[in-house]
Scaffold this active site. Structure first.
Site, PDB file in Angstrom:
ATOM      1  N   GLU A 127      27.795 -23.952  -3.447  1.00 13.40           N
ATOM      2  CA  GLU A 127      27.607 -24.912  -4.526  1.00 13.40           C
ATOM      3  C   GLU A 127      26.126 -25.106  -4.886  1.00 13.40           C
ATOM      4  OE1 GLU A 127      29.679 -28.490  -3.684  1.00 13.40           O
ATOM      5  OE2 GLU A 127      30.057 -28.928  -5.791  1.00 13.40           O
ATOM      6  N   ASP A 128      25.286 -25.170  -3.887  1.00 10.14           N
ATOM      7  CA  ASP A 128      23.904 -25.612  -4.137  1.00 10.14           C
ATOM      8  C   ASP A 128      22.822 -24.552  -4.017  1.00 10.14           C
ATOM      9  OD1 ASP A 128      25.070 -28.063  -4.399  1.00 10.14           O
ATOM     10  OD2 ASP A 128      24.502 -28.789  -2.416  1.00 10.14           O
ATOM     11  N   HIS A 130      21.108 -32.411   6.751  1.00  8.75           N
ATOM     12  CA  HIS A 130      22.481 -32.819   6.433  1.00  8.75           C
ATOM     13  C   HIS A 130      23.498 -31.846   7.024  1.00  8.75           C
ATOM     14  CE1 HIS A 130      26.105 -33.828   4.247  1.00  8.75           C
ATOM     15  NE2 HIS A 130      26.071 -32.673   3.596  1.00  8.75           N
ATOM     16  N   ASP A 141      31.512 -34.417   6.419  1.00  9.23           N
ATOM     17  CA  ASP A 141      30.498 -34.304   5.365  1.00  9.23           C
ATOM     18  C   ASP A 141      30.323 -35.667   4.691  1.00  9.23           C
ATOM     19  OD1 ASP A 141      28.837 -33.172   3.295  1.00  9.23           O
ATOM     20  OD2 ASP A 141      30.601 -32.998   2.005  1.00  9.23           O
ATOM     21  N   HIS A 146      28.489 -25.131   4.431  1.00  7.83           N
ATOM     22  CA  HIS A 146      29.413 -25.771   3.495  1.00  7.83           C
ATOM     23  C   HIS A 146      28.820 -26.083   2.121  1.00  7.83           C
ATOM     24  CE1 HIS A 146      27.811 -29.807   4.672  1.00  7.83           C
ATOM     25  NE2 HIS A 146      28.257 -30.177   3.485  1.00  7.83           N
ATOM     26  N   ASP A 150      43.134 -59.724  17.632  1.00  8.60           N
ATOM     27  CA  ASP A 150      42.588 -58.470  18.161  1.00  8.60           C
ATOM     28  C   ASP A 150      41.105 -58.300  17.824  1.00  8.60           C
ATOM     29  OD1 ASP A 150      42.898 -58.115  15.467  1.00  8.60           O
ATOM     30  OD2 ASP A 150      43.753 -56.105  15.612  1.00  8.60           O
TER      31      ASP A 150
HETATM   32 MN    MN Z   1      27.532 -31.747   2.153  1.00 13.34          MN
END
Ligand code: MN
Length: 509
Positions: free
Chosen positions: A75-76, A47, A137, A71, A258
């Site tokens: 957090e993880d 990811h 993301d 990133h 269009d």
């Molecule tokens: Mn992410």
């Protein structure tokens, strides 16, 4: 798995320091996420590597690309802010923290305050690079949404349509907007998605052959007319944007002009008008369908000339004519303005150098970053050419001379939310409340049972009395006890009619 080498391969003339930075971020992220998997069962690293690669392909600089690799670490994983500061410095930390903070802005499921939520989202990002990392993301998360448990899918897809799509649209990031829309569409409107797909199939059949034939014919004409540098391509309208248009046209696809478009990209503006003439000579234009967005750009900065023509085989086609620069801006929007600057490596970035200031230069004198001589060329090259989306400049107009980025955001929040505040649950869901609301109101907004059994509250992790006035961005936690009951005092603390009604009902019993 996408390698560090592949990502680095997309950086534009990286220095040794740039390469080392991205390699290190890759190694740190890989180690930190070791053993973690995505819902798909793939290593988590797939990811962050995909997000980082996409940013490099877009032309973002090594710092943004490195921050993207990191990133999700704070957090993880076990990695702390201090680790990132020590290993990568303040600027990368600022970007990573920014992305982490943005995760707390979440769509709560009610449509009433989406506009405020969009603004909160933009204001919270502080630095446009944070916002761009977050959009990419989300793009990758949408690409892999099928693996996410069904319960979560709809919320994520709706949030994408309600928050991420409008934000990317207003920032002029056309390509990412289209991708996000079409990825979210089948989850949010499964029936309509099927219907649009069927209509489209029936209408265009083997459109590719026909479009390719028209494109070749046009190329030949342009060459004969002596146009030297041009690029042509074609596109089919995105399904979600077709859905929006069909709704406005009573589901009559013949009213959508269009649906198929040929794009001509040229090196200069004079050629754009010349080519418009050539096209109108070649194919019959439909009356009142010429739109000159070069002379009159759209509010989000989009520029192009559009015309609709009937080609020999009775196809209705839209032709979009633009310069290379306009094309790049139509695809990447605001990102295209900062890409140049983002590539200048090794210069300290002041936190006060917020992206509003960059976009609305005249309103933000003096720049903190004018103090450094190395960045002088940036100041010279960036203003004037930058077309500021109306939406952004309106935000900028509210602030004459902010002292720091943090204060700016604080100001913006108060201005945006004169009458409402947005607070978060510990899980990051947004709850909107009137100004002056207290934890009591918050508790009742979550659920009346929670309200009735509130025993104590925490605001931003600290114990706070139940009559504490909440502020924008506070994280509020409610503790309940079966034995707790509403009191007279609660009635004074409550600001929402809903809370007052519930409290009165219990007191009267
Ligand atoms: Mn992410």
């Amino acid at each position: 798995m996408i390698s560090a080498k592949e990502i680095i391969g997309h950086l534009s003339s990286p220095s040794d320091a740039d390469i080392a930075l991205v390699e290190k971020a890759y190694a740190v992220a890989e180690k930190a996420h070791e053993g973690h998997t995505r819902y798909s069962g793939e290593p988590y690293m797939t990811h962050v590597a995909a997000v980082s690669l996409r940013l490099a392909e877009m032309g973002m600089g090594p710092r943004t690309v490195a921050a993207a690799l990191l990133h999700d670490t704070i957090e993880d994983t076990e990695i702390t802010e201090d680790d990132i500061r020590r290993e990568f410095g303040e600027e990368i930390l600022f970007l990573v923290e920014g992305v982490t903070k943005l995760s707390s802005v979440r769509y709560y499921g009610t449509d009433r305050h989406n506009e405020s939520l969009r603004k909160l989202f933009v204001a919270t990002s502080q630095d446009i690079r944070v916002l761009i990392i977050k959009l990419v993301d989300r793009l990758h998360n949408m690409m892999t949404l099928a693996h996410v448990p069904e319960k979560k899918r709809l919320r994520i897809a709706r949030e994408t349509l309600e928050i991420y799509v409008p934000v990317s649209h207003r920032l002029g990031m056309g390509r990412i907007r289209k991708e996000l829309e079409d990825l979210a569409f089948p989850y949010v409107y499964p029936e309509e998605h099927k219907k649009v797909l069927e209509i489209l199939k029936k209408k265009i059949g083997k459109y590719e052959e026909r479009l390719e034939r028209e494109r070749k014919a046009l190329q030949k004409k342009l060459a004969e007319a002596g146009i030297r540098h041009f690029n042509t391509s074609y596109r089919v309208k995105g399904l979600y944007s077709l859905f929006q248009k069909l709704k406005r046209k009573d589901w009559d696809i013949d009213q959508v002009y269009d649906l198929l478009a040929i794009r001509v990209v040229l090196s200069n503006m004079e050629d754009c008008y010349k080519v418009l003439g050539i096209i109108h000579e070649m194919w019959r234009p439909l009356p009142k369908r010429v739109k000159d967005y070069i002379a009159f750009p759209k509010p989000n900065g989009y520029q192009s000339i559009h015309t609709t023509v009937a080609t020999g085989s009775a196809n209705i086609l839209e032709i979009q004519i633009r310069t290379e620069k306009m094309h790049h801006e139509a695809e990447y929007g605001i990102a295209s303005h900062i890409i140049y600057k983002d590539r200048q490596v090794g210069q300290p970035v002041n936190r006060a150098e917020n992206w509003f200031a960059q976009l609305v230069p005249s309103l933000f004198r003096p720049f903190a970053w004018r103090k450094t001589t190395e960045t002088a060329h940036v100041t010279k090259s960036s203003p004037a050419k930058v077309k500021i989306p109306l939406w952004i400049s309106q935000i900028g107009e509210m602030y004459a001379a902010p002292d720091s980025g943090a204060e700016l955001v604080e100001d913006m929040r108060t201005d945006f939310f004169k009458h409402r505040i947005f607070v978060f649950t510990p899980l990051g869901d947004v709850v909107d409340l009137p100004l002056g609301a207290t934890p009591i109101d918050f508790a009742y907004a979550i659920h009346s049972e929670i309200g009735n059994q509130t025993s104590s509250s925490k605001v931003n992790g600290k114990m706070a009395s139940l009559d504490t006035e909440l502020r924008n961005g506070d994280i509020v936690e409610i503790e309940t006890k079966k034995s707790s009951k509403p009191t007279r005092k609660w009635l004074e603390s409550a600001k929402t009619t809903m809370a007052k009604r519930h409290i009165k009902a219990v007191l009267e019993k």
